[in-house]
Design a protein around this motif. Structure first.
Motif, PDB file in Angstrom:
ATOM      1  N   ILE A 114       0.854  -1.366  -0.109  1.00  0.00           N
ATOM      2  CA  ILE A 114      -0.076  -0.110  -0.008  1.00  0.00           C
ATOM      3  C   ILE A 114       0.935   1.276   0.057  1.00  0.00           C
ATOM      4  CG2 ILE A 114      -1.530   1.256   1.285  1.00  0.00           C
ATOM      5  CD1 ILE A 114      -2.927  -1.393   2.086  1.00  0.00           C
ATOM      6  N   LEU A 115       1.987   1.316   0.766  1.00  0.00           N
ATOM      7  CA  LEU A 115       2.926   2.335   0.746  1.00  0.00           C
ATOM      8  C   LEU A 115       3.506   2.606  -0.375  1.00  0.00           C
ATOM      9  CD1 LEU A 115       4.310   4.569   2.625  1.00  0.00           C
ATOM     10  CD2 LEU A 115       5.872   3.173   3.220  1.00  0.00           C
ATOM     11  N   VAL A 116       4.089   1.598  -1.203  1.00  0.00           N
ATOM     12  CA  VAL A 116       4.422   1.763  -2.427  1.00  0.00           C
ATOM     13  C   VAL A 116       3.507   2.178  -3.342  1.00  0.00           C
ATOM     14  CG1 VAL A 116       5.435   0.387  -4.563  1.00  0.00           C
ATOM     15  CG2 VAL A 116       6.357   0.000  -2.159  1.00  0.00           C
ATOM     16  N   LEU A 117       2.346   1.673  -3.422  1.00  0.00           N
ATOM     17  CA  LEU A 117       0.972   2.216  -4.175  1.00  0.00           C
ATOM     18  C   LEU A 117       0.979   3.587  -4.124  1.00  0.00           C
ATOM     19  CD1 LEU A 117      -1.280  -0.871  -4.248  1.00  0.00           C
ATOM     20  CD2 LEU A 117       0.083  -0.008  -6.369  1.00  0.00           C
ATOM     21  N   LEU A 118       0.999   4.065  -2.920  1.00  0.00           N
ATOM     22  CA  LEU A 118       0.713   5.532  -2.697  1.00  0.00           C
ATOM     23  C   LEU A 118       1.876   6.269  -3.269  1.00  0.00           C
ATOM     24  CD1 LEU A 118      -0.859   5.372   1.144  1.00  0.00           C
ATOM     25  CD2 LEU A 118      -2.087   6.087  -1.071  1.00  0.00           C
ATOM     26  N   LEU A 119       3.149   5.807  -3.132  1.00  0.00           N
ATOM     27  CA  LEU A 119       4.353   6.712  -3.483  1.00  0.00           C
ATOM     28  C   LEU A 119       4.371   6.789  -4.939  1.00  0.00           C
ATOM     29  CD1 LEU A 119       6.954   5.565  -1.155  1.00  0.00           C
ATOM     30  CD2 LEU A 119       5.784   7.928  -1.156  1.00  0.00           C
ATOM     31  N   VAL A 120       4.188   5.735  -5.669  1.00  0.00           N
ATOM     32  CA  VAL A 120       4.051   5.647  -7.147  1.00  0.00           C
ATOM     33  C   VAL A 120       3.122   6.278  -7.814  1.00  0.00           C
ATOM     34  CG1 VAL A 120       2.947   3.588  -7.889  1.00  0.00           C
ATOM     35  CG2 VAL A 120       4.818   4.123  -9.060  1.00  0.00           C
ATOM     36  N   ASN A 121       2.036   6.599  -7.189  1.00  0.00           N
ATOM     37  CA  ASN A 121       0.749   7.212  -7.772  1.00  0.00           C
ATOM     38  C   ASN A 121       0.835   8.710  -7.547  1.00  0.00           C
ATOM     39  OD1 ASN A 121      -0.463   5.350  -9.373  1.00  0.00           O
ATOM     40  ND2 ASN A 121      -0.659   4.202  -7.612  1.00  0.00           N
ATOM     41  N   LEU A 122       1.669   9.297  -6.695  1.00  0.00           N
ATOM     42  CA  LEU A 122       1.937  10.615  -6.321  1.00  0.00           C
ATOM     43  C   LEU A 122       2.358  11.271  -7.903  1.00  0.00           C
ATOM     44  CD1 LEU A 122       3.757  10.852  -3.153  1.00  0.00           C
ATOM     45  CD2 LEU A 122       1.545  11.410  -3.620  1.00  0.00           C
ATOM     46  N   ARG A 123       1.685  12.515  -7.961  1.00  0.00           N
ATOM     47  CA  ARG A 123       1.907  13.297  -9.192  1.00  0.00           C
ATOM     48  C   ARG A 123       3.586  13.212  -9.608  1.00  0.00           C
ATOM     49  NH1 ARG A 123      -1.163  17.417 -12.069  1.00  0.00           N
ATOM     50  NH2 ARG A 123      -2.678  16.685 -10.577  1.00  0.00           N
ATOM     51  N   SER A 124       4.516  13.726  -8.729  1.00  0.00           N
ATOM     52  CA  SER A 124       5.874  13.688  -9.207  1.00  0.00           C
ATOM     53  C   SER A 124       6.479  12.498  -9.387  1.00  0.00           C
ATOM     54  CB  SER A 124       6.702  14.458  -7.826  1.00  0.00           C
ATOM     55  OG  SER A 124       6.573  13.474  -6.883  1.00  0.00           O
ATOM     56  N   SER A 125       5.985  11.439  -8.869  1.00  0.00           N
ATOM     57  CA  SER A 125       6.378   9.999  -9.253  1.00  0.00           C
ATOM     58  C   SER A 125       5.807   9.709 -10.818  1.00  0.00           C
ATOM     59  CB  SER A 125       5.972   9.023  -8.558  1.00  0.00           C
ATOM     60  OG  SER A 125       6.376   9.084  -7.175  1.00  0.00           O
ATOM     61  N   GLN A 126       4.593   9.874 -11.260  1.00  0.00           N
ATOM     62  CA  GLN A 126       4.166   9.644 -12.297  1.00  0.00           C
ATOM     63  C   GLN A 126       4.792  10.546 -13.338  1.00  0.00           C
ATOM     64  OE1 GLN A 126      -0.135  10.613 -11.752  1.00  0.00           O
ATOM     65  NE2 GLN A 126      -0.609   8.571 -11.098  1.00  0.00           N
ATOM     66  N   GLN A 127       4.888  11.920 -13.028  1.00  0.00           N
ATOM     67  CA  GLN A 127       5.660  12.730 -14.012  1.00  0.00           C
ATOM     68  C   GLN A 127       7.301  12.128 -14.379  1.00  0.00           C
ATOM     69  OE1 GLN A 127       5.319  16.530 -12.471  1.00  0.00           O
ATOM     70  NE2 GLN A 127       3.175  16.912 -13.393  1.00  0.00           N
ATOM     71  N   PHE A 128       7.757  11.833 -13.392  1.00  0.00           N
ATOM     72  CA  PHE A 128       9.105  11.312 -13.707  1.00  0.00           C
ATOM     73  C   PHE A 128       9.212   9.954 -14.403  1.00  0.00           C
ATOM     74  CE2 PHE A 128      13.083   9.089 -12.309  1.00  0.00           C
ATOM     75  CZ  PHE A 128      13.865  10.027 -12.726  1.00  0.00           C
ATOM     76  N   LEU A 129       8.366   8.937 -13.846  1.00  0.00           N
ATOM     77  CA  LEU A 129       8.590   7.833 -14.543  1.00  0.00           C
ATOM     78  C   LEU A 129       7.703   7.391 -15.859  1.00  0.00           C
ATOM     79  CD1 LEU A 129       7.792   5.648 -11.340  1.00  0.00           C
ATOM     80  CD2 LEU A 129      10.192   5.951 -12.627  1.00  0.00           C
ATOM     81  N   SER A 130       6.982   8.673 -16.281  1.00  0.00           N
ATOM     82  CA  SER A 130       6.193   8.423 -17.472  1.00  0.00           C
ATOM     83  C   SER A 130       6.724   9.491 -18.623  1.00  0.00           C
ATOM     84  CB  SER A 130       4.718   8.952 -17.317  1.00  0.00           C
ATOM     85  OG  SER A 130       4.628  10.262 -17.005  1.00  0.00           O
ATOM     86  N   LYS A 131       8.027  10.048 -18.152  1.00  0.00           N
ATOM     87  CA  LYS A 131       8.241  11.077 -19.378  1.00  0.00           C
ATOM     88  C   LYS A 131       9.107  10.212 -20.360  1.00  0.00           C
ATOM     89  CE  LYS A 131      12.673  11.473 -17.023  1.00  0.00           C
ATOM     90  NZ  LYS A 131      13.700  12.469 -16.443  1.00  0.00           N
ATOM     91  N   GLN A 132       8.989  10.894 -21.417  1.00  0.00           N
ATOM     92  CA  GLN A 132       9.620  10.284 -22.947  1.00  0.00           C
ATOM     93  C   GLN A 132      10.910  10.826 -23.146  1.00  0.00           C
ATOM     94  OE1 GLN A 132       8.224   7.844 -24.592  1.00  0.00           O
ATOM     95  NE2 GLN A 132       6.119   8.023 -23.119  1.00  0.00           N
ATOM     96  N   PRO A 133      12.047  10.046 -23.364  1.00  0.00           N
ATOM     97  CA  PRO A 133      13.411  10.470 -23.578  1.00  0.00           C
ATOM     98  C   PRO A 133      13.380  11.384 -24.618  1.00  0.00           C
ATOM     99  CG  PRO A 133      12.996   8.193 -24.232  1.00  0.00           C
ATOM    100  CD  PRO A 133      11.809   8.711 -23.484  1.00  0.00           C
ATOM    101  N   THR A 134      14.124  12.574 -24.477  1.00  0.00           N
ATOM    102  CA  THR A 134      14.281  13.352 -25.607  1.00  0.00           C
ATOM    103  C   THR A 134      15.516  13.022 -26.375  1.00  0.00           C
ATOM    104  OG1 THR A 134      15.793  14.635 -24.032  1.00  0.00           O
ATOM    105  CG2 THR A 134      13.458  15.349 -23.828  1.00  0.00           C
ATOM    106  N   ALA A 135      15.398  13.323 -27.499  1.00  0.00           N
ATOM    107  CA  ALA A 135      16.539  12.943 -28.533  1.00  0.00           C
ATOM    108  C   ALA A 135      17.480  14.059 -28.880  1.00  0.00           C
ATOM    109  CB  ALA A 135      15.853  12.632 -30.079  1.00  0.00           C
TER     110      ALA A 135
END
Length: 135
Positions: A114-135
C-alpha cells in the motif's frame, strides 16, 4: 558524478526506490523462511491449520521470485525507466493480493505494498516515470 536520471529525480522517486528494495528484502526473507522453516500455519485465533509442506514451500518460492523481481524493478525505478510506473503498480497489487492469502503473516507485505502504491501514484512520481526520453 551523478547520472542524468539521478540529477532530475524527485525525492519521492528516490524514496519509492528505497521502499521497493525494502519490499524485495521482505519478500526474499519471508520466502526463504517459508521454504526452509516450513512453519505450521496458525490463524489469528491460534488454531493450527494442516497444510501440505509442498504448498508451504511453493508459497516461499513464489515469494522469493517476487522479491527478485522487486530488486529488478527498483533498479528500473532509479534509472527512470518509462515502463517502471506500470510494473510497480502491477507487482505491488500482486504482492498485496499475495499478502491477503498469507494472513495473518501477510500484514507486512500488505502494508508495504500500500505504501509503494501510494508513493508511485503521486504526481511527481508519475511525471518522472512516464516522461519520454528526449532525442
Amino acid at each position: 558524478m551523478s547520472s542524468p536520471a539521478a540529477a532530475g529525480r524527485p525525492f519521492v522517486v528516490t524514496l519509492l526506490g528505497v521502499f521497493i528494495y525494502i519490499v524485495a528484502l521482505f519478500n526474499i526473507v519471508t520466502g526463504i523462511w517459508w521454504m526452509v522453516a516450513a512453519p505450521a500455519i496458525t490463524d489469528h485465533l491460534g488454531t493450527t491449520i494442516e497444510v501440505s509442506p509442498f504448498l508451504i514451500f511453493l508459497n516461499g518460492l513464489l515469494s522469493l521470485v517476487l522479491g527478485i523481481m522487486f530488486i529488478w524493478l527498483a533498479s528500473l525505478t532509479f534509472a527512470g525507466s518509462v515502463v517502471a510506473y506500470e510494473l510497480i503498480n502491477l507487482l505491488a497489487i500482486i504482492n498485496l493480493i499475495f499478502g491477503l492469502f498469507r494472513l495473518p503473516y501477510g500484514w507486512g507485505a500488505i502494508a508495504l505494498s500500500i505504501l509503494v502504491l501510494l508513493l508511485v501514484n503521486l504526481r511527481s512520481s508519475q511525471q518522472f516515470l512516464s516522461k519520454q526520453p528526449t532525442a
